[in-house]
Motif scaffolding. Structure first.
Motif, PDB file in Angstrom:
ATOM      1  N   VAL A  83      -5.877  93.340 -21.204  1.00 44.78           N
ATOM      2  CA  VAL A  83      -6.958  92.488 -21.892  1.00 44.78           C
ATOM      3  C   VAL A  83      -6.503  91.747 -23.174  1.00 44.78           C
ATOM      4  CG1 VAL A  83      -9.280  91.777 -22.382  1.00 44.78           C
ATOM      5  CG2 VAL A  83      -8.614  93.361 -20.381  1.00 44.78           C
ATOM      6  N   SER A  84      -6.239  92.540 -24.184  1.00 48.22           N
ATOM      7  CA  SER A  84      -5.978  91.716 -25.436  1.00 48.22           C
ATOM      8  C   SER A  84      -4.430  91.904 -25.614  1.00 48.22           C
ATOM      9  CB  SER A  84      -6.679  92.807 -26.661  1.00 48.22           C
ATOM     10  OG  SER A  84      -6.120  94.178 -26.599  1.00 48.22           O
ATOM     11  N   SER A 121     -15.323  89.354 -15.273  1.00 50.39           N
ATOM     12  CA  SER A 121     -15.046  89.844 -16.379  1.00 50.39           C
ATOM     13  C   SER A 121     -13.831  90.892 -16.162  1.00 50.39           C
ATOM     14  CB  SER A 121     -16.117  90.638 -17.183  1.00 50.39           C
ATOM     15  OG  SER A 121     -16.658  91.564 -16.184  1.00 50.39           O
ATOM     16  N   ALA A 122     -13.217  91.404 -17.143  1.00 50.51           N
ATOM     17  CA  ALA A 122     -12.545  92.513 -16.833  1.00 50.51           C
ATOM     18  C   ALA A 122     -13.220  93.723 -16.705  1.00 50.51           C
ATOM     19  CB  ALA A 122     -11.515  92.879 -18.271  1.00 50.51           C
ATOM     20  N   THR A 123     -14.263  93.930 -17.297  1.00 48.57           N
ATOM     21  CA  THR A 123     -15.135  95.211 -17.015  1.00 48.57           C
ATOM     22  C   THR A 123     -15.259  95.308 -15.376  1.00 48.57           C
ATOM     23  OG1 THR A 123     -16.134  94.897 -19.141  1.00 48.57           O
ATOM     24  CG2 THR A 123     -17.475  95.988 -17.275  1.00 48.57           C
ATOM     25  N   GLN A 150     -11.029  85.244 -22.666  1.00 50.74           N
ATOM     26  CA  GLN A 150     -11.725  85.072 -24.108  1.00 50.74           C
ATOM     27  C   GLN A 150     -10.857  85.730 -25.418  1.00 50.74           C
ATOM     28  OE1 GLN A 150     -13.183  86.979 -22.113  1.00 50.74           O
ATOM     29  NE2 GLN A 150     -14.015  88.881 -23.166  1.00 50.74           N
ATOM     30  N   LYS A 151      -9.638  86.278 -25.012  1.00 51.45           N
ATOM     31  CA  LYS A 151      -8.959  87.128 -25.807  1.00 51.45           C
ATOM     32  C   LYS A 151      -7.586  86.375 -26.134  1.00 51.45           C
ATOM     33  CE  LYS A 151     -11.569  91.028 -25.207  1.00 51.45           C
ATOM     34  NZ  LYS A 151     -12.027  92.447 -25.226  1.00 51.45           N
ATOM     35  N   ASN A 196      -3.223  97.899 -24.472  1.00 51.42           N
ATOM     36  CA  ASN A 196      -3.651  97.380 -26.201  1.00 51.42           C
ATOM     37  C   ASN A 196      -4.748  97.968 -26.024  1.00 51.42           C
ATOM     38  OD1 ASN A 196      -2.059  95.787 -28.359  1.00 51.42           O
ATOM     39  ND2 ASN A 196      -4.315  94.927 -28.315  1.00 51.42           N
ATOM     40  N   SER A 247      -9.287  89.568 -19.413  1.00 51.63           N
ATOM     41  CA  SER A 247     -10.577  88.466 -19.293  1.00 51.63           C
ATOM     42  C   SER A 247      -9.870  87.274 -20.366  1.00 51.63           C
ATOM     43  CB  SER A 247     -11.759  88.821 -19.598  1.00 51.63           C
ATOM     44  OG  SER A 247     -11.532  89.808 -20.527  1.00 51.63           O
ATOM     45  N   THR A 286      -4.254 101.428 -20.662  1.00 53.41           N
ATOM     46  CA  THR A 286      -4.765 100.659 -21.390  1.00 53.41           C
ATOM     47  C   THR A 286      -3.814 100.149 -22.261  1.00 53.41           C
ATOM     48  OG1 THR A 286      -6.882 101.235 -21.570  1.00 53.41           O
ATOM     49  CG2 THR A 286      -6.534  99.679 -23.016  1.00 53.41           C
ATOM     50  N   ASP A 318      -4.526  97.595 -18.080  1.00 48.43           N
ATOM     51  CA  ASP A 318      -5.439  96.889 -18.853  1.00 48.43           C
ATOM     52  C   ASP A 318      -4.442  95.811 -19.966  1.00 48.43           C
ATOM     53  OD1 ASP A 318      -7.182  95.891 -20.990  1.00 48.43           O
ATOM     54  OD2 ASP A 318      -8.846  97.276 -20.530  1.00 48.43           O
ATOM     55  N   THR A 373      -8.163  97.692 -27.909  1.00 47.82           N
ATOM     56  CA  THR A 373      -8.546  96.719 -28.786  1.00 47.82           C
ATOM     57  C   THR A 373      -9.348  97.387 -29.705  1.00 47.82           C
ATOM     58  OG1 THR A 373      -8.733  95.359 -26.957  1.00 47.82           O
ATOM     59  CG2 THR A 373      -9.684  94.535 -28.981  1.00 47.82           C
ATOM     60  N   PHE A 393     -12.268 101.362 -24.841  1.00 50.01           N
ATOM     61  CA  PHE A 393     -12.040 100.590 -23.632  1.00 50.01           C
ATOM     62  C   PHE A 393     -11.622 101.536 -22.660  1.00 50.01           C
ATOM     63  CE2 PHE A 393     -12.228  97.105 -26.746  1.00 50.01           C
ATOM     64  CZ  PHE A 393     -13.296  96.441 -26.121  1.00 50.01           C
ATOM     65  N   TRP A 435     -12.466  96.821 -13.630  1.00 49.29           N
ATOM     66  CA  TRP A 435     -12.703  98.549 -13.557  1.00 49.29           C
ATOM     67  C   TRP A 435     -13.361  98.983 -12.190  1.00 49.29           C
ATOM     68  CZ3 TRP A 435     -14.729  98.749 -19.287  1.00 49.29           C
ATOM     69  CH2 TRP A 435     -13.600  98.582 -20.085  1.00 49.29           C
TER      70      TRP A 435
HETATM   71  C1  LIG Z   1     -12.315  93.175 -24.181  1.00 49.78           C
HETATM   72  C2  LIG Z   1     -11.892  94.197 -23.379  1.00 49.78           C
HETATM   73  C3  LIG Z   1     -12.223  94.680 -22.248  1.00 49.78           C
HETATM   74  C4  LIG Z   1     -13.439  93.924 -21.847  1.00 49.78           C
HETATM   75  O1  LIG Z   1     -13.409  92.601 -21.224  1.00 49.78           O
HETATM   76  P1  LIG Z   1     -14.655  91.880 -20.932  1.00 49.78           P
HETATM   77  O2  LIG Z   1     -14.259  90.601 -20.592  1.00 49.78           O
HETATM   78  O3  LIG Z   1     -15.858  91.848 -21.915  1.00 49.78           O
HETATM   79  O4  LIG Z   1     -15.148  92.637 -19.579  1.00 49.78           O
HETATM   80  C5  LIG Z   1     -11.568  95.557 -21.476  1.00 49.78           C
HETATM   81  N1  LIG Z   1     -10.491  96.162 -21.980  1.00 49.78           N
HETATM   82  C6  LIG Z   1      -9.856  95.791 -23.325  1.00 49.78           C
HETATM   83  C7  LIG Z   1      -8.775  96.526 -24.005  1.00 49.78           C
HETATM   84  C8  LIG Z   1     -10.771  94.598 -24.087  1.00 49.78           C
HETATM   85  O5  LIG Z   1     -10.032  94.406 -25.291  1.00 49.78           O
END
Ligand SMILES: *Cc1c(COP(=O)(O)O)cnc(C)c1O
Length: 360
Positions: A168-169, A68-70, A189-190, A138, A187, A136, A166, A140, A93, A73
């Motif tokens: 992620v989104s 995961s992105a978590t 799923q976004k 973006n 990650s 970060t 970051d 979220t 986040f 970190w």
């Molecule tokens: C969703 C999200 C994360 C965490 O992603 P995971 O896949 O749940 O670990 C981290 N940073 C941002 C900005 C996110 O939107």
């Protein structure tokens, strides 16, 4: 059962070609292949090359896979922070990342601004001691996006300072200059429209050298997922553990589709849909975009204040098979969050706005 359209900011709508690639993967029995086989190496290499093109990565970058992105970190904190990690905190986040630094007893400081706001280049003061900066792109949780010039300026000529971003989104719709940062991660799923369970870490050699330096001081950087171990395996397109082979395969295919379509086209569509959404909410008496400063408005996660309880709106939309997210934590009942990822089309976005218009 009628299909819903997911405008949720993760997990989100599946990318349109996802189903076809999943079927193909099952036909090829991808979930059963050995992760020590040449077949897996080819899959890793293919995914690496497609992502490298998509993000225009310099040669000194590796692409590593986590859960995961978590998780990334924690990897960053253990492998890339020695004297001081500076965290630019403007939402849930970025705050969590900072808190994990404290959990790991890493020297960490934060510079925070109120929820819904971003950072101005000239306000960010950086200590001499700071050797890692976390930003970060973006947020979220609040729908704030940091202008890329601000991110590209964080090293300010100090090459020893590592900058991690970051995305992620915002990935893949982010034109980062990877020569001005050292690491970025997401990650799937976004913005990639895949099931959760795969983190992707784009990381350069400076980070690897940092991890070596930290280890040479006798500090622990991790076990199977310490950066040196992951990088060593990456060099032969392998992973220390049994990885998410199916996820890595599907990500390569979707990144390939995005390359064929063209990232510029995807970004242009994202901008068009975002402009349409903001225009609608700016003009509507019952709604208002949460982020006031247009320079900080995210194109991929649109956060909207609602006059009536947002739960009511979410429910009504749901009955029309349109799914939007609620506000984050204390904003749960006062806001809705709408993901504007590549998987949702202009027509679907129009459909969402039409339904909102009819209901309030
Ligand atoms: C969703 C999200 C994360 C965490 O992603 P995971 O896949 O749940 O670990 C981290 N940073 C941002 C900005 C996110 O939107």
């Amino acid at each position: 059962m009628a299909k819903k359209i997911y405008f949720t900011p993760g997990p989100a709508a599946l990318y349109p070609t996802f189903e076809q690639h999943l079927k193909q993967a099952l036909d090829e029995q991808i979930p059963s292949i050995s992760h020590r086989s040449n077949h897996f190496r080819e899959i890793y290499q293919d995914t690496f090359e497609n992502l490298k093109h998509l993000f225009d990565l310099p040669n000194e970058y590796a692409i590593l896979f986590t859960s995961s992105a978590t998780e990334i970190w924690e990897r960053l904190l253990m492998n890339c922070v020695d004297s001081e990690s500076l965290h630019l905190v403007n939402g849930a986040f970025s705050k969590k990342f900072y808190e994990y630094a404290l959990d790991l007893k890493k020297p960490a400081i934060k510079y925070d601004v109120p929820f819904g706001e971003g950072f101005h280049k000239n306000d960010i003061e950086i200590n001499y001691k700071t050797d890692h900066i976390a930003v970060t792109h973006n947020e979220t949780s609040s729908g704030v996006s940091i202008p890329l010039e601000t991110i590209h300026d964080l090293k300010k000529g100090r090459n020893n300072r590592l900058v991690s971003v970051d995305i992620v989104s915002s990935a893949p719709c982010v034109s980062l200059d990877f020569t001005k940062i050292d690491s970025a991660y997401f990650s799937v799923q976004k913005g990639f429209g895949m099931p959760a369970g795969l983190g992707v870490w784009l990381v350069n050699e400076k980070c690897l050298l940092k991890a070596e330096m930290i280890e040479s001081k006798g500090m622990v950087t991790g076990t199977y997922h310490r950066l040196r171990e992951m990088w060593k395996k990456f060099e032969e397109f392998q992973t220390p553990e049994t990885p998410n082979v199916l996820g890595i395969y599907l990500l390569g295919k979707i990144a390939g589709d995005m390359l064929k379509k063209g990232l510029e086209k995807i970004q242009k569509e994202t901008e068009e849909k975002a402009a349409m959404l903001y225009r609608f909410f700016d003009q509507h008496a019952q709604f208002e975009p949460f982020v006031k400063n247009p320079a900080f408005r995210s194109k991929t996660v649109i956060v909207v204040n609602t006059q009536v309880s947002s739960g009511e709106i979410i429910q009504k939309l749901n009955s029309k098979n349109l799914v939007v997210g609620s506000g984050y934590q204390e904003y749960k009942s006062k806001q809705i969050r709408i993901a504007n990822f590549p998987a949702t089309s202009l027509e679907e976005t129009e459909c969402l706005l039409k339904s909102l218009k009819e209901m309030v």
